[in-house]
Design an enzyme around this catalytic site. Sequence first.
Site, PDB file in Angstrom:
ATOM      1  N   ASP A 117      28.489  69.668  34.191  1.00  0.00           N
ATOM      2  CA  ASP A 117      29.274  70.801  34.245  1.00  0.00           C
ATOM      3  C   ASP A 117      28.594  71.981  34.710  1.00  0.00           C
ATOM      4  OD1 ASP A 117      31.269  68.931  33.409  1.00  0.00           O
ATOM      5  OD2 ASP A 117      30.730  69.409  31.135  1.00  0.00           O
ATOM      6  N   GLU A 279      41.034  69.901  36.681  1.00  0.00           N
ATOM      7  CA  GLU A 279      40.186  70.748  35.578  1.00  0.00           C
ATOM      8  C   GLU A 279      39.327  71.439  36.425  1.00  0.00           C
ATOM      9  OE1 GLU A 279      39.261  67.643  33.189  1.00  0.00           O
ATOM     10  OE2 GLU A 279      37.687  67.058  34.084  1.00  0.00           O
TER      11      GLU A 279
END
Length: 591
Positions: A117, A279
């Site tokens: 991430d 997302e």
Amino acid sequence: MNLYTSKTEVAAKQTFEAAKRGEYDTVLHLIDHSFNIEDCDEEGNSLLHYAVEGRNQKLVKYLVERCSMDPTWANQSMYTPYDMAEGTPLEDYFKDVCGFSRESCYRNPVLRGMHPDPSIVRVGEDYYMVNSSFIFFPCIPISHSKDLIHWETIGYGVTDANWAKEHLGKLDGGRGFWAPDISYHNGRFYICATLRNNDDAPFIQTQMVTSSENPAGPYETPIIHNVLGIDPSIFTDDDEKRYMLLNRGARIMEISADGKKLLSMPELIWYGHSGHAPEGPHLIKKDGYYYCFLAEGGTGKGHMITVARSENLYGPYESCPYNPIMHQWDDMGVIQCCGHGKPVQTPDGRWFMVYLSSRFIDGTWGMLGRETCLDEITWTADGWPVVNGRKGPSYMAPPPLGHESGKATVCQKVDGWLSPRTRDNSRVRAEKDGTIWIRGDGLDLCSRECSSLLVKFQPDFCFHAEFEMWIPEEEKAEFTSDAGVTLYYDENTYIKFGVTNNQIFVTEYVDNAYVRTEKKDFSFEGRVLFRVETDGLNRTFLLNNKILWRWTDVTSICSEGLTKGKRFTGAAYGVYVNGSNLLCWRQHSEI
């Protein structure tokens, strides 16, 4: 590339062998009549790998220039035809074809081992990046680079052990800080992240914001916003108004300049291209358009990066006709699961994307967790960004800033040792000379309250770690602990390789029980040298340079090794004490 099938196996093997022998006419005949250029072998070697081995330059040129085969295609060992050509005339040919030398290129992933991430920001000529840390403390590593390739950890977003104990202390493995974002505004660095709580919490998803004038910290005590969603990022518009984005899709809400107050409720601006698990939203503004980037498709092999744009912040947003702009299209690619990216602009006006990826052993075992890759963004004539020409992740690429970058490494400016959930500094410390001191807290590694261990994340599939361990003189009266080296995923799966006062042992813990144990008589006196060698799923355990055990198919220290909770991290290694004794270690090597 595709692995040959039972129908194409004979033709594939004939062609590979002919290429390895340098038989130009035979290979061309097989290509014309029976061989599929996209076929590769079980190790991911393409026909070009075999042709380079055969050293027939005419055949190699034919495959590259007529069949569009890629010299930088990596097999499952991350080895390319370009690498195979080292020291031969073919190396110069590939340099001309690729436009860069082997020595100057960089290789993905640029951050190896557990670095999921990624979020990035540039301030002047310096780049800063953050990655998820989950339950590990210190929380949210902050890395710095001058060239986008070589990174060093310079600090952490959360370093208050008491605060971490309060907020992470009861969390299951895999919860904690998810998908942080780093941004810069009016002289301050801002980090936001989802604090993912246990499923029985009043708010299972909350959003944390903290800031500092120094990118390395220390950062302020975090503010927690009880707003459901994950993967927050902060965007500052031209009018200085600031916004936070959250999933699902991209939802946006206005926040105060310091991020400590929410000024509106989240409002959906774009749900995404695929409709599946949208997302990781990020916004940039360029040439009068707001560009909204999303991660879609779930974090498995369907993962992708998509983008939409609008002339108005709140939309409506137009989906890019080239979506997904980053995706691993090739099932045989060694780098998979490419998604969750954020763009950054270099001082010369070019754009790059950092994004997460995964590598697997035997196509199944994601031992290392998710890693960070980098590729260039180019802009189409009609104003859309695409990453690496929509070819998927690169394996070798020219350095972004035009100078030699060498191999991708993780250089840590801080000591890099992590603890689950918090750290008791009265029991655990790492000295500047590399010595580690741990006094046991009487808890085993399966306890969430256990903090008598320190770990780092495994950097690659093949590596070894070596530690010397001893008891301080003042503690030698009685050794009642077991202590040694751990291979650690979370409190549900780990291995201990340790000693007691009369035994040496290795034991594997999986889902509430020790499932296999081997031990030998041993008298622990003075100092001992632990060494663990890792080769994929195989682990070799040595004490004082003597091989004691070899274990094969060690799958528990992988994300797929157990179906329980959130298996989002990766294999780690380190040292532990189970008991109340004080012990010392010094790490001798890590390769």
